[in-house]
Scaffold this active site. Structure first.
Site, PDB file in Angstrom:
ATOM      1  N   SER A   1       3.822   3.219  -3.968  1.00  0.00           N
ATOM      2  CA  SER A   1       4.856   2.685  -3.080  1.00  0.00           C
ATOM      3  C   SER A   1       5.778   1.750  -3.841  1.00  0.00           C
ATOM      4  O   SER A   1       5.354   1.064  -4.780  1.00  0.00           O
ATOM      5  CB  SER A   1       4.197   1.923  -1.921  1.00  0.00           C
TER       6      SER A   1
ATOM      7  N   TYR B   1      -1.117  -4.384   1.592  1.00  0.00           N
ATOM      8  CA  TYR B   1      -0.768  -2.971   1.438  1.00  0.00           C
ATOM      9  C   TYR B   1      -0.271  -2.707   0.020  1.00  0.00           C
ATOM     10  O   TYR B   1      -0.723  -1.777  -0.652  1.00  0.00           O
ATOM     11  CB  TYR B   1       0.301  -2.583   2.455  1.00  0.00           C
TER      12      TYR B   1
END
Length: 352
Positions: free
Chosen positions: A128, A153
């Site tokens: 990501s 995350y």
């Protein structure tokens, strides 16, 4: 080739399965159909893929179920694994951190272990853009350090890159990590801004813009993501033999391991993004400006030059075109109550 796609009922996963089937690959999917958002959307994605490309096996397995994952590897014998399953969402990681440890760390470890026990030609996995965290310099380059994540995350995605490297080094598993930048398009996740914003505008509800709407995002249309994955499928990384020991490249290794950014390379201000949605929906947004939220990154912009050198491709769908395609799908999938559609002049007046 035999390809295993995890997260096959997810946003990127469903599009990926469709492309692979159309390209003639033998595809097996894995998904747990959890209720992080309405599972019906996942079932509808699968039905959409099957309607366009035919049936494919889809195992309902949770990433934490190591034995079932290993059985799936044993029975399907994948040449390539495309690992897209994960617990997503920056803000949700503040509420339920254990879900991220279970799925993104334990789950990824189970995938790596099965790749070790049942050797594969290539493991492609989703990272990501959030790993860039507190980095202030843009565009983000895979040559930049990523040591200051701003959310759990992001930390789990950075951990995935490190875990993949260790298995690549120890067991020779060719691993490619893909740092996705704000993916959008038809069949997207309802917790992401395109659907959230479009629903708020279409239903004339208040649209909350954090950081007072001053964010910039590098939006990437789903087709550009899928084209990149398709081109990387048979381009498993090789060790970088002539590695500069004085200034090593963080995106390559003496192991068969690589990292690529996949992003549009044209960051757009959040307010401009909302204006484009207003234009395509023909309705004005009711905006509430709020402070910056914990874990949010201010601005993102990808340097995708390494991807272009490796594949001859880089994302090319313009945001206005991509949002137009998204809105067409959105209005079809989420039918709205009849409402007056505003012209350009009225939209401008209401904004003022």
């Amino acid at each position: 080739m035999n390809v295993l796609v995890t997260g096959a009922a997810g946003f990127i996963g469903a599009h990926c399965v469709l492309r692979l089937l159309r390209d003639g690959h033998d595809v097996c999917g894995l998904d747990n159909f959890n209720d992080y958002y309405d599972p019906q959307l996942k079932h509808d994605r699968v039905a959409w893929v099957k309607a366009l490309a035919g049936e494919f096996p889809l195992a309902r397995i949770d990433l934490t179920d190591a034995a079932s994952i290993d059985e799936l590897f044993q029975s399907h014998r994948p040449d390539v694994v495309i690992h897209l399953a994960a617990q997503a969402g920056v803000r949700y990681s503040l509420q339920n951190p254990h879900a991220y440890v279970d799925s993104n760390l334990t789950g990824f470890l189970n995938i790596l272990e099965s790749c070790r026990r049942h050797p594969v030609k290539h493991l492609i996995y989703a990272s990501s853009s959030s790993v860039y965290g507190a980095n202030a310099r843009t565009p983000y380059s895979v040559q930049d350090g990523v040591d200051h994540p701003l959310s759990l995350y992001a930390a789990t995605k950075k951990a995935n890159e490190l875990m993949a490297h260790s298995y690549s080094h120890l067991f020779g598993i060719p691993c490619t990590g893909l740092r996705f930048f704000t993916v959008y398009g038809p069949w997207g996740r309802p917790d992401m801004s395109p659907i959230q914003f479009a629903k708020a505008i279409a239903e004339e509800q208040v649209l909350q813009l954090f950081n007072h709407g001053e964010h910039e995002r590098d939006f990437t249309y789903i087709d550009d993501i899928i084209e990149s994955i398709a081109r990387l499928l048979e381009r498993a990384p090789y060790p970088t033999v002539h590695r500069d020991r004085e200034q090593p490249d963080p995106a390559s290794s003496l192991a068969p391991w690589r990292i690529y950014n996949i992003g549009g390379q044209h960051p757009v201000a959040l307010r401009s993004y909302v204006a484009l949605l207003e234009k395509h929906l023909g309705r004005a947004a009711r905006i509430e400006l709020l402070p910056l939220q914990p874990g949010d990154v201010l601005n993102t912009c990808a340097d995708a030059s390494d991807l272009a050198r490796a594949t001859g491709f880089q994302p090319c769908v313009e945001l206005e075109d991509g949002l137009g395609r998204f809105v067409d799908w959105f209005l079809d999938y989420y039918p709205q109550q009849p409402a007056h559609v505003l012209g350009a002049a009225e939209l401008q007046r209401r904004r003022l």
